[in-house]
Every structure is written in structure tokens, then in C-alpha cells.
Design a protein around this motif. Structure first.
Motif, PDB file in Angstrom:
ATOM      1  N   ASP A 145       0.788  -1.102  -0.166  1.00  0.00           N
ATOM      2  CA  ASP A 145       0.024   0.011   0.199  1.00  0.00           C
ATOM      3  C   ASP A 145       0.808   1.135  -0.170  1.00  0.00           C
ATOM      4  O   ASP A 145       0.568   2.273  -0.590  1.00  0.00           O
ATOM      5  N   SER A 146       1.775   1.234   0.887  1.00  0.00           N
ATOM      6  CA  SER A 146       2.861   2.432   0.978  1.00  0.00           C
ATOM      7  C   SER A 146       3.548   2.688  -0.465  1.00  0.00           C
ATOM      8  O   SER A 146       3.715   3.461  -0.824  1.00  0.00           O
ATOM      9  N   GLN A 147       3.547   1.386  -1.321  1.00  0.00           N
ATOM     10  CA  GLN A 147       4.582   1.487  -2.389  1.00  0.00           C
ATOM     11  C   GLN A 147       3.485   2.072  -3.746  1.00  0.00           C
ATOM     12  O   GLN A 147       3.931   2.936  -4.480  1.00  0.00           O
ATOM     13  N   VAL A 148       2.246   1.902  -3.436  1.00  0.00           N
ATOM     14  CA  VAL A 148       1.371   2.400  -4.488  1.00  0.00           C
ATOM     15  C   VAL A 148       1.170   3.737  -4.350  1.00  0.00           C
ATOM     16  O   VAL A 148       1.155   4.481  -5.253  1.00  0.00           O
ATOM     17  N   LEU A 149       1.083   4.192  -2.905  1.00  0.00           N
ATOM     18  CA  LEU A 149       1.001   5.677  -2.611  1.00  0.00           C
ATOM     19  C   LEU A 149       2.062   6.514  -3.002  1.00  0.00           C
ATOM     20  O   LEU A 149       2.079   7.376  -3.864  1.00  0.00           O
ATOM     21  N   ASN A 150       3.591   5.854  -2.912  1.00  0.00           N
ATOM     22  CA  ASN A 150       4.718   6.459  -3.348  1.00  0.00           C
ATOM     23  C   ASN A 150       4.591   6.492  -4.872  1.00  0.00           C
ATOM     24  O   ASN A 150       4.908   7.598  -5.404  1.00  0.00           O
ATOM     25  N   ASP A 151       4.160   5.414  -5.582  1.00  0.00           N
ATOM     26  CA  ASP A 151       4.220   5.425  -6.918  1.00  0.00           C
ATOM     27  C   ASP A 151       3.230   6.455  -7.537  1.00  0.00           C
ATOM     28  O   ASP A 151       3.613   7.224  -8.671  1.00  0.00           O
ATOM     29  N   ALA A 152       2.104   6.531  -7.098  1.00  0.00           N
ATOM     30  CA  ALA A 152       1.080   7.507  -7.323  1.00  0.00           C
ATOM     31  C   ALA A 152       1.571   8.929  -7.422  1.00  0.00           C
ATOM     32  O   ALA A 152       1.181   9.630  -8.052  1.00  0.00           O
ATOM     33  N   ASP A 153       2.426   9.175  -6.152  1.00  0.00           N
ATOM     34  CA  ASP A 153       2.736  10.555  -6.050  1.00  0.00           C
ATOM     35  C   ASP A 153       3.948  11.119  -7.071  1.00  0.00           C
ATOM     36  O   ASP A 153       3.879  11.956  -7.460  1.00  0.00           O
ATOM     37  N   LEU A 154       4.637  10.102  -7.126  1.00  0.00           N
ATOM     38  CA  LEU A 154       5.709  10.138  -8.126  1.00  0.00           C
ATOM     39  C   LEU A 154       5.817  10.141  -9.772  1.00  0.00           C
ATOM     40  O   LEU A 154       6.416  10.265 -10.645  1.00  0.00           O
ATOM     41  N   SER A 155       4.491   9.629  -9.933  1.00  0.00           N
ATOM     42  CA  SER A 155       3.917   9.222 -11.414  1.00  0.00           C
ATOM     43  C   SER A 155       4.041  10.346 -12.312  1.00  0.00           C
ATOM     44  O   SER A 155       4.453  10.402 -13.424  1.00  0.00           O
ATOM     45  N   VAL A 156       3.971  11.743 -11.734  1.00  0.00           N
ATOM     46  CA  VAL A 156       4.283  12.831 -12.693  1.00  0.00           C
ATOM     47  C   VAL A 156       5.483  12.914 -13.062  1.00  0.00           C
ATOM     48  O   VAL A 156       5.827  13.434 -14.376  1.00  0.00           O
ATOM     49  N   LEU A 157       6.634  12.339 -12.657  1.00  0.00           N
ATOM     50  CA  LEU A 157       7.982  12.285 -13.143  1.00  0.00           C
ATOM     51  C   LEU A 157       8.165  11.477 -14.448  1.00  0.00           C
ATOM     52  O   LEU A 157       8.862  11.638 -15.248  1.00  0.00           O
ATOM     53  N   ALA A 158       6.993  10.685 -14.851  1.00  0.00           N
ATOM     54  CA  ALA A 158       6.934   9.839 -15.765  1.00  0.00           C
ATOM     55  C   ALA A 158       6.115  10.081 -16.971  1.00  0.00           C
ATOM     56  O   ALA A 158       5.881   9.524 -17.900  1.00  0.00           O
ATOM     57  N   ALA A 159       5.378  11.260 -16.816  1.00  0.00           N
ATOM     58  CA  ALA A 159       4.600  11.912 -17.900  1.00  0.00           C
ATOM     59  C   ALA A 159       5.306  12.046 -19.129  1.00  0.00           C
ATOM     60  O   ALA A 159       6.488  12.376 -19.356  1.00  0.00           O
ATOM     61  N   GLU A 160       4.329  12.585 -20.283  1.00  0.00           N
ATOM     62  CA  GLU A 160       5.096  12.565 -21.527  1.00  0.00           C
ATOM     63  C   GLU A 160       6.223  14.068 -21.281  1.00  0.00           C
ATOM     64  O   GLU A 160       5.893  14.853 -20.586  1.00  0.00           O
ATOM     65  N   PRO A 161       7.037  14.239 -22.173  1.00  0.00           N
ATOM     66  CA  PRO A 161       7.771  15.470 -22.051  1.00  0.00           C
ATOM     67  C   PRO A 161       7.133  16.656 -21.963  1.00  0.00           C
ATOM     68  O   PRO A 161       7.580  17.434 -20.959  1.00  0.00           O
ATOM     69  N   GLN A 162       6.209  16.890 -22.615  1.00  0.00           N
ATOM     70  CA  GLN A 162       5.521  18.344 -22.684  1.00  0.00           C
ATOM     71  C   GLN A 162       4.782  18.373 -21.195  1.00  0.00           C
ATOM     72  O   GLN A 162       4.915  19.466 -20.818  1.00  0.00           O
ATOM     73  N   ARG A 163       4.259  17.471 -20.728  1.00  0.00           N
ATOM     74  CA  ARG A 163       3.495  17.501 -19.491  1.00  0.00           C
ATOM     75  C   ARG A 163       4.549  17.567 -18.400  1.00  0.00           C
ATOM     76  O   ARG A 163       4.251  18.369 -17.406  1.00  0.00           O
ATOM     77  N   TYR A 164       5.593  16.906 -18.537  1.00  0.00           N
ATOM     78  CA  TYR A 164       6.677  17.190 -17.577  1.00  0.00           C
ATOM     79  C   TYR A 164       7.283  18.384 -17.311  1.00  0.00           C
ATOM     80  O   TYR A 164       7.397  19.075 -16.377  1.00  0.00           O
ATOM     81  N   LYS A 165       7.392  19.259 -18.628  1.00  0.00           N
ATOM     82  CA  LYS A 165       8.046  20.513 -18.764  1.00  0.00           C
ATOM     83  C   LYS A 165       6.797  21.451 -17.770  1.00  0.00           C
ATOM     84  O   LYS A 165       7.077  22.379 -17.330  1.00  0.00           O
ATOM     85  N   GLU A 166       5.634  21.092 -18.426  1.00  0.00           N
ATOM     86  CA  GLU A 166       4.660  21.753 -17.556  1.00  0.00           C
ATOM     87  C   GLU A 166       4.610  21.573 -15.903  1.00  0.00           C
ATOM     88  O   GLU A 166       4.552  22.756 -15.201  1.00  0.00           O
ATOM     89  N   TYR A 167       4.901  20.257 -15.569  1.00  0.00           N
ATOM     90  CA  TYR A 167       5.058  20.191 -14.056  1.00  0.00           C
ATOM     91  C   TYR A 167       6.409  21.039 -13.555  1.00  0.00           C
ATOM     92  O   TYR A 167       5.992  21.361 -12.420  1.00  0.00           O
ATOM     93  N   ALA A 168       7.376  21.012 -13.992  1.00  0.00           N
ATOM     94  CA  ALA A 168       8.626  21.715 -13.754  1.00  0.00           C
ATOM     95  C   ALA A 168       8.117  23.005 -13.690  1.00  0.00           C
ATOM     96  O   ALA A 168       8.740  23.726 -12.762  1.00  0.00           O
ATOM     97  N   ALA A 169       7.733  23.949 -14.596  1.00  0.00           N
ATOM     98  CA  ALA A 169       7.137  24.974 -14.663  1.00  0.00           C
ATOM     99  C   ALA A 169       6.285  25.581 -13.604  1.00  0.00           C
ATOM    100  O   ALA A 169       6.332  26.611 -12.826  1.00  0.00           O
ATOM    101  N   ALA A 170       5.282  24.704 -13.221  1.00  0.00           N
ATOM    102  CA  ALA A 170       4.430  24.869 -12.079  1.00  0.00           C
ATOM    103  C   ALA A 170       4.983  25.024 -10.774  1.00  0.00           C
ATOM    104  O   ALA A 170       4.907  25.488  -9.729  1.00  0.00           O
ATOM    105  N   VAL A 171       6.188  23.700 -10.715  1.00  0.00           N
ATOM    106  CA  VAL A 171       6.750  23.935  -9.362  1.00  0.00           C
ATOM    107  C   VAL A 171       7.549  25.201  -9.305  1.00  0.00           C
ATOM    108  O   VAL A 171       7.717  25.543  -8.083  1.00  0.00           O
ATOM    109  N   ARG A 172       8.290  25.731 -10.220  1.00  0.00           N
ATOM    110  CA  ARG A 172       8.922  26.863 -10.224  1.00  0.00           C
ATOM    111  C   ARG A 172       8.091  27.991  -9.872  1.00  0.00           C
ATOM    112  O   ARG A 172       8.274  28.957  -8.959  1.00  0.00           O
ATOM    113  N   SER A 173       6.656  28.120 -10.533  1.00  0.00           N
ATOM    114  CA  SER A 173       5.863  29.090 -10.106  1.00  0.00           C
ATOM    115  C   SER A 173       5.535  29.162  -8.521  1.00  0.00           C
ATOM    116  O   SER A 173       5.300  30.225  -8.201  1.00  0.00           O
TER     117      SER A 173
END
Length: 250
Positions: A145-173
Motif C-alpha cells: 500500500d505504501s509502494q502504491v501511494l509512493n508510485d502514485a505521488d511520483l507518477s508525474v515524473l514519468a509524464a510525457e515530456p511536454q506534460r513534464y515541462k509543465e510540471y517543472a514550470a508549475a513547481v517553479r511558479s
């Protein structure tokens, strides 16, 4: 997931109520729904550019996607609701806690509020423990259960490149008030530490996200290192660290 963001509060509250009742909450339905409204308000705060309702929806969706690997999916869903419930991007909190997510405080909030809903003590403790397990994103290899929660939270790291760039920009904002040099230094350290890990994802289904996540992070790291090299020389004395100074006890 098909969430209509116009109706997001209603959708989210229904989702929260189902998970809470599935986990044994005995409070009246209206009281459970009211708590769901309060959590939606927390995730909707204006200073949340990444750790917001969209991120929560993504994590809940990934938990559902991996639910066949969980023992108690409703408890994992509730942990997803609370994992970033307490958040502050103000400068002091960010420096002192090395980020805006206040995991321990979120776990304690879950413990308090779920107890007030009449949820069994064992389930309350389990949700709080799952939230706490995200503090280092190093789940117990024996705790699926802890593994699934961890993976769900970090799943954005595996997003398609454009979505990942949007994620990185949102973090900077989200941390736009942090000086560029300090932000780059902290972000580079985070990426380097994550990339040094033997694995990022722990569940069998989440393992498929490993390579895309590493490719995204390596590309971001290369970009940030290049940006660092383009900065003017530091004005502080050699060896000083603005972040460390800001975080030092007063």
C-alpha cells in the motif's frame, strides 16, 4: 480520469465520502461531505501551482489504476487526500522544511480529522502512517500500500515530456519567491539524489514508469545545470549558502 474542472468540488467531495465510508467512518454523511469540502479548499489555495487539485486528481487516478496491488485501497485513497493537505510555500517554511509539503503535519491532520469522523483507530493510524511514508519517498519493500501511494505521488515524473515541462514550470511558479540561484541549487540536489536511487517506483505496475521518469529528470537536470553556469558570479563570500543561512536556527 475525465474530471470536469467546473464541477471539481462536487466530484472530489463524492470521491472523498466514498473512501471515508469505505474505511469505516460512522459520522453523518453531511459531516463527511463538509470535511471533503474543507480538504478541497485546502488543495485550492492560490499559492498552490503544482500541489493543487489537479495533482490530487492525478494521484487519486494513479491509486485507482494500481488499486489491484493494494490491500486496503480506501485507506490509500485517504492517504492521497491528506498527503499534501498541509502546505506552505512561504520562504521560511520552504527553507526550514526543504519544501512546501508538510508531511508530518498532514499526517497529524489526517489523524485528528478522521478520528472525528468516527473511523476505527486502526484505520486512522494506518492512513497517518501511509502519509508519513512519503516523507522520504522510500516505502517499505514489504508494504504494497505504501509502494502504491509512493508510485502514485511520483507518477508525474514519468509524464510525457511536454506534460513534464509543465510540471517543472508549475513547481517553479510555486516557489517563484525563492531567488533563482537558491532554487536551482535545491532543485539540482533533489534531481541528483533521485537519479542516484536504485529505483523510484516500487509496485509491479509502477515499474513501467522508471525509464520515462529518469529520462525526464536527466533532461531537466541538464537544463538546470546549464542555467546555473549562465548565472553571474555569486556576490556572497565563497562557501556561503543562502539557503543554509536562511534555515539556520535564530
Amino acid at each position: 480520469m475525465g474530471v470536469n474542472w467546473t464541477d471539481a468540488p462536487q466530484w472530489f467531495c463524492s470521491s472523498f465520502s466514498r473512501a471515508a465510508q469505505g474505511a469505516g467512518a460512522t459520522a453523518p454523511a453531511r459531516e463527511i461531505a463538509d470535511l471533503g469540502d474543507e480538504l478541497v479548499a485546502r488543495w485550492s489555495a492560490p499559492d498552490r501551482h503544482f500541489h493543487n487539485l489537479k495533482h490530487l486528481a492525478t494521484v487519486l487516478h494513479r491509486v485507482d489504476e494500481l488499486s489491484q496491488e493494494t490491500h486496503e485501497p480506501d485507506l490509500v485513497r485517504l492517504a492521497a487526500w491528506y498527503h499534501g493537505a498541509v502546505f506552505s510555500s512561504d520562504r521560511k517554511t520552504t527553507y526550514d522544511l526543504k519544501g512546501g509539503e508538510q508531511t508530518t503535519a498532514s499526517a497529524e491532520l489526517a489523524r485528528k480529522e478522521l478520528t472525528e469522523l468516527g473511523m476505527p483507530e486502526r484505520n486512522v493510524d494506518r492512513v497517518a502512517a501511509l502519509v508519513d511514508s512519503l516523507l522520504t519517498h522510500s516505502p517499505d519493500p514489504r508494504d504494497t500500500d505504501s509502494q502504491v501511494l509512493n508510485d502514485a505521488d511520483l507518477s508525474v515524473l514519468a509524464a510525457e515530456p511536454q506534460r513534464y515541462k509543465e510540471y517543472a514550470a508549475a513547481v517553479r511558479s510555486e516557489y517563484s519567491h525563492i531567488p533563482t540561484r537558491d532554487f536551482l541549487r535545491a532543485r539540482v540536489r533533489i534531481l541528483e539524489r533521485l537519479l542516484q536511487r536504485q529505483r523510484l517506483f516500487w509496485s509491479p505496475m509502477g515499474a513501467a514508469w522508471e525509464n520515462p521518469a529518469r529520462q525526464n529528470m536527466e533532461a531537466e537536470l541538464a537544463r538546470l545545470l546549464k542555467e546555473q553556469r549562465c548565472l553571474p558570479p555569486e556576490e556572497e563570500p565563497e562557501g556561503s549558502d543562502a539557503v543554509a543561512e536562511a534555515a539556520a536556527p535564530r
